[in-house]
Design a protein around this motif. Structure first.
Motif, short mmCIF file in Angstrom:
data_model
loop_
_atom_site.label_atom_id
_atom_site.label_comp_id
_atom_site.label_asym_id
_atom_site.label_seq_id
_atom_site.Cartn_x
_atom_site.Cartn_y
_atom_site.Cartn_z
N GLN A 64 31.74 34.97 33.73
CA GLN A 64 32.14 35.61 34.83
C GLN A 64 31.16 35.31 36.03
O GLN A 64 29.97 34.91 35.81
N THR A 65 31.55 35.54 37.27
CA THR A 65 30.57 35.45 38.38
C THR A 65 30.58 36.60 39.40
O THR A 65 31.50 37.58 39.43
N GLU A 89 39.32 48.90 42.98
CA GLU A 89 38.93 47.48 42.77
C GLU A 89 39.38 46.90 41.56
O GLU A 89 39.16 47.64 40.44
N GLY A 91 38.39 43.89 38.83
CA GLY A 91 37.24 43.00 38.36
C GLY A 91 36.06 43.56 38.93
O GLY A 91 35.58 43.12 40.02
N SER A 94 29.93 42.22 38.38
CA SER A 94 28.60 42.48 38.48
C SER A 94 28.32 43.93 39.16
O SER A 94 27.09 44.37 39.05
N GLN A 97 30.04 43.98 44.57
CA GLN A 97 31.24 44.51 45.72
C GLN A 97 31.53 46.05 45.63
O GLN A 97 31.66 46.52 46.69
N GLU A 112 37.37 46.98 34.87
CA GLU A 112 37.08 45.48 34.34
C GLU A 112 37.86 45.51 33.02
O GLU A 112 37.99 46.33 32.37
N ARG A 113 38.43 44.26 33.09
CA ARG A 113 39.22 44.20 31.53
C ARG A 113 38.28 43.70 30.45
O ARG A 113 38.64 43.50 29.49
N LEU A 117 31.39 43.48 29.76
CA LEU A 117 30.99 43.78 31.19
C LEU A 117 31.39 45.34 31.53
O LEU A 117 30.35 46.05 32.38
N ASP A 139 43.29 46.92 32.15
CA ASP A 139 44.04 45.68 32.83
C ASP A 139 44.21 46.23 34.22
O ASP A 139 45.26 47.17 34.52
N GLY A 140 43.74 45.31 35.07
CA GLY A 140 44.06 45.52 36.58
C GLY A 140 45.33 45.46 37.11
O GLY A 140 45.79 45.89 37.99
N THR A 156 39.44 41.15 43.25
CA THR A 156 38.26 40.18 43.20
C THR A 156 38.43 39.26 42.23
O THR A 156 37.31 38.70 41.68
N MET A 212 42.40 36.17 37.20
CA MET A 212 42.95 37.52 37.01
C MET A 212 43.66 37.21 35.79
O MET A 212 44.52 36.54 35.81
N LEU A 213 43.32 37.81 34.66
CA LEU A 213 44.03 37.61 33.36
C LEU A 213 44.74 38.74 33.06
O LEU A 213 44.14 39.84 33.35
#
Ligand code: SAH
Length: 218
Positions: A64-65, A89, A91, A94, A97, A112-113, A117, A139-140, A156, A212-213
């Motif tokens: 991820q980034t 939000e 995702g 880090s 955001q 976060e999925r 992380l 799951d977003g 994101t 986005m998964l």
């Protein structure tokens, strides 16, 4: 390893980065002030310490980034943040955001999925500074129905579609900022929810996000 020292050099580089963002067209000074207050290098491995203030994305972990500073500024500006806004939000990544939004006084619920992380958010350095920032593993695409409705929703990761559940969880008059797939790149859209439940759409620049998964990982 992280370097949690914020030196004059870091502060100077950060100020320069804000000038780059202004030159690129970011005009909302409240966004730039928040980004100027947050040491981006705290969110990256110390190997990236010297280059943390370049306008680029970096790998975090699990493939991820952390988004480009320009992308963070752009999405945040489109959200028109007001203090006490309730924001979802998708995702966490880090946490950079989410921290920028928290610094602006909003209440953030970030999902976060990716299990690893999400686990890392437990060591978040600014935990006590931002009690207005809450982390969720999930799951977003499903959002957070228990905490809905939200004033704002920010995605994101590159969304294949506008997730209907997230539109449901938006208040009337609420705003969603979402990069939607157009092949290699994504178009940044701002969705506004109308009185009758319908939505209006504005299209902005193209960006490049990780996908986005569906479902949770881990
Ligand atoms: N906002 C982050 C950007 C991270 S990159 C930052 O400031 O660093 C996008 C993140 O979205 C990744 O961590 C990825 O695991 C996560 N993601 C992708 N699909 C998701 C989904 N359906 N639900 C929640 N998170 C998702």
């Amino acid at each position: 390893m992280r370097n949690y020292e914020d030196t004059y050099r870091h502060k100077g580089l950060r100020k320069k980065l804000m000038d780059i963002l202004r030159d690129k067209g970011i005009t909302d000074e409240t966004v730039l002030a928040a980004m100027n207050n947050i040491p981006r290098h705290f969110f990256l491995d110390s190997a990236f310490d010297e280059i943390a203030y370049e306008n680029r994305s970096f790998p975090i972990s699990e493939g991820q980034t952390i988004s480009h500073p320009y992308t963070v500024a752009y999405q945040t500006q489109l959200l028109q943040i007001k203090p006490y806004d309730k924001i979802l939000e998708i995702g966490t990544g880090s946490i950079y955001q989410a921290t920028v939004l928290a610094e602006m006084g909003a209440k953030i619920f970030t999902i976060e999925r990716h299990k690893l992380l999400f686990e890392k958010t437990k060591e978040f350095i600014f935990k006590s500074k931002y009690p207005n920032l809450k982390f969720f593993y999930g799951d977003g695409f499903e959002g957070l129905p228990t905490y809905a409705p939200f004033d704002k929703v920010i995605i994101t990761a590159a969304a294949p579609i506008i997730p209907p559940r997230l539109v449901e969880q938006l208040k009337v008059g609420g705003i969603m900022v979402i990069p939607v797939d157009e092949g290699e790149q994504q178009r940044m859209l701002r969705i506004t929810k109308n009185e009758d439940g319908s939505t209006s759409e504005e299209a902005f620049e193209q960006f490049s996000f990780v996908p986005m998964l569906t479902g949770r990982n881990g």
